[in-house]
Design an enzyme around this catalytic site. Structure first.
Site, PDB file in Angstrom:
ATOM      1  N   LEU A 418       0.816  -1.222   0.000  1.00 39.67           N
ATOM      2  CA  LEU A 418       0.000   0.000   0.000  1.00 39.67           C
ATOM      3  C   LEU A 418       0.839   1.256   0.000  1.00 39.67           C
ATOM      4  O   LEU A 418       0.471   2.250  -0.623  1.00 39.67           O
ATOM      5  CB  LEU A 418      -0.925   0.020   1.224  1.00 39.67           C
ATOM      6  CG  LEU A 418      -2.030  -1.043   1.261  1.00 39.67           C
ATOM      7  CD1 LEU A 418      -2.804  -0.939   2.564  1.00 39.67           C
ATOM      8  CD2 LEU A 418      -2.961  -0.895   0.064  1.00 39.67           C
ATOM      9  N   GLY A 421       5.816   4.589   4.690  1.00 42.03           N
ATOM     10  CA  GLY A 421       5.838   5.779   5.518  1.00 42.03           C
ATOM     11  C   GLY A 421       7.222   6.043   6.066  1.00 42.03           C
ATOM     12  O   GLY A 421       8.215   5.454   5.641  1.00 42.03           O
ATOM     13  N   GLY A 422       7.276   6.941   7.025  1.00 39.20           N
ATOM     14  CA  GLY A 422       8.566   7.296   7.591  1.00 39.20           C
ATOM     15  C   GLY A 422       9.202   6.180   8.399  1.00 39.20           C
ATOM     16  O   GLY A 422      10.408   6.164   8.589  1.00 39.20           O
ATOM     17  N   GLY A 424       7.981   2.580   8.214  1.00 39.30           N
ATOM     18  CA  GLY A 424       7.715   1.205   7.803  1.00 39.30           C
ATOM     19  C   GLY A 424       6.947   1.118   6.508  1.00 39.30           C
ATOM     20  O   GLY A 424       6.599   2.117   5.887  1.00 39.30           O
ATOM     21  N   VAL A 426       3.604  -0.588   4.514  1.00 43.17           N
ATOM     22  CA  VAL A 426       2.219  -0.955   4.820  1.00 43.17           C
ATOM     23  C   VAL A 426       1.701  -1.903   3.746  1.00 43.17           C
ATOM     24  O   VAL A 426       1.914  -1.675   2.547  1.00 43.17           O
ATOM     25  CB  VAL A 426       1.318   0.280   4.920  1.00 43.17           C
ATOM     26  CG1 VAL A 426      -0.090  -0.121   5.351  1.00 43.17           C
ATOM     27  CG2 VAL A 426       1.904   1.280   5.909  1.00 43.17           C
ATOM     28  N   ASP A 536       2.469  14.393  15.709  1.00 38.90           N
ATOM     29  CA  ASP A 536       2.910  14.272  14.312  1.00 38.90           C
ATOM     30  C   ASP A 536       1.717  14.438  13.374  1.00 38.90           C
ATOM     31  O   ASP A 536       1.455  13.596  12.505  1.00 38.90           O
ATOM     32  CB  ASP A 536       3.590  12.929  14.083  1.00 38.90           C
ATOM     33  CG  ASP A 536       4.416  12.921  12.801  1.00 38.90           C
ATOM     34  OD1 ASP A 536       4.807  14.008  12.328  1.00 38.90           O
ATOM     35  OD2 ASP A 536       4.676  11.822  12.264  1.00 38.90           O
TER      36      ASP A 536
END
Length: 761
Positions: A418, A421-422, A424, A426, A536
């Site tokens: 999918l 991200g910063g 990991g 997904v 965040d």
């Protein structure tokens, strides 16, 4: 006259017998037929003398009594000489015999020796510690007046019993007695015992074919031929071999091969020669063993027995005799007829070989299958291995098995990817009887703070709000965390704002998202059991469900504290451009979340990121640029031109001004999230402020020196992953969460800020 004639006849017969006796003494090698004729002649003379004596006694008993007495005396002496002559002739004849098989042989079988129906002699039983002897029944009488000599030729076979290496051996034996009750099996071969020490009183001679090495007897190998005199320790031995006339070299023989073996033993003139050869070979021209031995000293008595002995120990063989020829004269030794020798039986293991042929492959297959299954089991165990500690038992209902997640994502296949991200990657997953899930895989290097982090993950699962991404649970592996949340089908908000491939959101859709995220933050700050600081907030952490409702996710940096207390965090974390300046001195709080939400408001309304180093200086920082547009009375110039003309000017201006209010550099001048929700829903008017109000439009970016940036996994501050699904951002200025404890700096507006921000990435 008749008496004189008869007397003379008797005298002549006596003289003839005496001469014959003297001739017998002089002639050492009289044949059997000559001796028989002499015995017949003597019997005739004896009969005649007796007859004449009777006639004389009956006719003139009274007249010639003295003459009769003389005749009787002469007859008595004559009989003595006759018996002595017969004895001498018998003792001096040579002995010879040959057995091609032993069916008709006159043998004495002792111990376990057996005569088999086909004519074979089996010396020892096929079991442990057995012995057996086979000797000629009648003793062989050797002449005492000449040196002892003999020649023998026999054929034997040593067949190992299945499952054994074979042992022990066969011996040819000459002994004055056949009483071997004190003999022992194994290395003593059924003729010696432990007390046999080579004494001359033993009176034993043997030639051994030994198939077991005994270091105590100074034997050098387990396949040798030896000469034994009064002791089991051979006076001379050699490895079994024969000289091949065709190959012109010595060829070794395996005594335990089970094949018939010929043995020749010749003793003459105190020299003993021993030779061996296979059944098909002739007698070798070179002896295997040749040694001078004085057997006359070993056997002072010349009435001897010849035969064979064999024994078994822990090793077992079948010991067979096939044929035997013997003579006290080498010239008279008769040849064995090889064609008449019985066949050597080969032991058959009934029902074992077929079973072995079946069992061996089956056993090998079973071993292979077990090894494969063990390998698969080990691989699967390692593949699905998890890390679990006792303290996690209270969170058991929130934990997913790695195997279930692996299956749900089809092995984390690329088709289920999918986004990245910063912290990991997904993947989408499908669990049975469950909504689609998003699984974020996060690698980590340490275990510090894991307990606190898991507790906070579980606490976040208790958060219930329509604008939060539901966190379902977690999984732990060595060096890896997996966070499970509901799958958001429309991805992250930043895809729609900055990715040209995703549909552009209208203003009304954006406003709904902003109101939803504001409501979620208001819930986190005041409505949850504990105060939750997200720390965040940004577009990439806002997910869109099927109806394009905004869902705040990625609680990897979230902190919890009780209402009325402090967050007790000393480290500043977040993403460059969204971090409030006071994070350096005051740490995180609800007002720092408000600052980040204000930047998020401008990000969504303007359709650009907070900091874009590649743009013109006046447009580089979104907060300054919006404020400048307002100063120029052209606030709407800052809006995103892509959502077209379907918007309300008042709503856009409200969002832009509220973004500037929330990003006020003075923390006390920022509204609470409760007020923000009221402002967005137009239930409360904005306070009176202008672009010239103190703290408005003053962007003081917080950056971190590149050398001191750390992604921390400490017990107090977790830079953990988002639980939501975020798309891969391929742009060069991808936002990255940062954390530092001591190296944050407030960077003034200067010409080198672009390079400082670039280095901070």
């Amino acid at each position: 006259m008749k008496r004189i004639c008869s007397h003379e006849v008797l005298q002549d017969a006596s003289k003839s017998l005496i001469r014959e006796e003297e001739d017998l003494h002089r002639e050492r090698e009289l044949s059997y037929s000559s001796a028989a004729m002499a015995r017949g002649f003597l019997l005739i003379c004896t009969t005649l003398a007796i007859s004449l004596g009777r006639e004389e006694r009956s006719a003139q008993s009274s007249l010639f009594s003295s003459a009769a007495m003389s005749s009787g005396l002469l007859l008595f002496f004559w009989l003595i000489f006759s018996f002595h002559l017969i004895s001498l002739s018998t003792s001096s004849e040579d002995t010879s015999f040959v057995f091609n098989g032993f069916v008709q042989a006159d043998l004495s079988l002792d111990a376990s020796a057996t005569l088999l129906p086909n004519g074979l002699v089996q010396l020892a039983k096929d079991s442990h510690h057995e012995m057996g002897q086979a000797f000629i029944k009648k003793p062989i009488v050797f002449s005492s007046s000449k040196p002892l000599s003999f020649s023998t030729h026999f054929v034997c076979a040593l067949v190992p019993k299945p499952g054994f290496k074979g042992g022990h051996g066969i011996t040819f034996v000459i002994s004055p007695s056949v009483d071997f009750t004190r003999a022992q099996p194994t290395v003593y071969l059924g003729i010696f015992n432990a007390s046999t020490n080579g004494s001359a009183s033993s009176h034993l001679f043997a030639v051994e074919l030994d198939t077991v090495k005994n270091s105590d007897f100074r034997e050098t190998n387990n396949n040798h031929v030896g000469i034994d005199v009064n002791s089991p320790i051979s006076v001379e031995s050699a490895a079994a071999s024969y000289f091949s006339e065709t190959e012109k070299k010595d060829v070794s023989i395996n005594l335990s091969s089970g094949d018939p073996i010929q043995v020749w033993i010749d003793y003459e003139c105190t020299v003993l020669n021993v030779s061996v050869a296979p059944l098909e070979a002739e007698k070798p021209s070179r002896s295997l063993l040749s040694r001078p031995i004085n057997l006359s000293e070993v056997f002072p008595i010349r009435r001897l027995f010849a035969g064979f002995s064999a024994s078994t120990g822990t090793q077992v063989s079948y010991h067979y005799l096939l044929g035997w020829s013997f003579s006290t004269s080498s010239e008279l030794l008769q040849l064995l007829d090889i064609s008449k020798l019985p066949q050597v039986p080969r032991p058959k293991v009934e029902h074992k070989k077929p079973y072995a042929l079946i069992i061996a492959p089956v056993a090998a297959l079973v071993i292979i299958v077990i090894a494969v299954l063990a390998g698969v089991y080990y691989h699967r165990k390692k593949k699905y291995a998890e890390v679990s500690e006792p303290w996690e038992k209270e969170y058991g209902t929130h934990r997913f098995s790695y195997k279930s997640l692996y299956i749900a994502t089809k092995g984390f296949h690329k088709d289920r990817f999918l986004g990245r991200g910063g912290f990991g990657v997904v993947y989408r997953g499908d669990l049975p009887e469950c909504k689609p899930i998003a699984v974020k895989r996060v690698s980590h290097d340490g275990e510090e703070g894991m307990k606190q982090f898991v507790a906070e993950v579980v606490s976040m699962r208790s958060l219930k709000h329509r604008n939060l991404v539901p966190l379902l649970g977690y999984c732990r592996r060595k060096g890896e965390l997996l966070l499970v949340s509901e799958y958001m089908p429309n991805g992250s908000l930043d895809q729609h704002l900055f990715d040209g491939q995703s549909p552009v959101l209208s203003w009304s859709q954006r406003l709904v998202i902003l109101k939803g995220i504001a409501s979620a933050l208001f819930y986190l700050h005041t409505g949850a059991e504990q105060v939750v600081l997200h720390r965040d907030i940004k577009a990439s952490n806002v997910m869109l469900d099927a109806e394009l409702n905004g869902r705040l996710g990625d609680f990897g940096m979230a902190r919890f504290h009780d209402h009325g207390g402090n967050a007790a965090t000393t480290a500043a974390v977040g993403t460059v451009g969204y971090m409030a300046p006071e994070l350096i001195t005051m740490g995180a709080s609800t007002v720092t979340d408000v600052y980040a939400f204000g930047v998020f408001l401008l990000e969504v309304a303007c359709g650009r990121k907070p900091v874009e180093p590649g743009m013109q200086v006046e447009k580089r920082f979104v907060i300054k640029w919006v404020c400048e547009c307002w100063k120029k009375d052209a606030l709407l110039d800052a809006k995103d031109s892509r959502f077209g003309g379907e918007f309300l000017q008042e709503e856009v201006e409200l969002v832009l001004k509220l973004g500037l209010l929330c990003t006020n550099i003075v923390p006390e001048s920022r509204p609470t999230m409760e007020q923000v929700v009221l402002y967005l829903n137009e239930n409360l008017p904005l306070p009176d402020f202008s672009p010239y109000t103190l703290g408005i439009g003053s962007f003081t970016p917080v950056v971190v020196d590149a050398a001191s940036v750390t992604v921390s996994w400490t017990s107090r501050n977790w830079s953990a992953p988002s639980v939501s699904s975020s798309s891969a951002n391929n742009s060069k200025d991808q936002e990255k969460p940062l954390e530092s404890k001591n190296s944050l700096n407030v960077v003034a507006e200067s010409d080198d800020i672009e390079s400082r921000l670039s280095n901070a990435k």
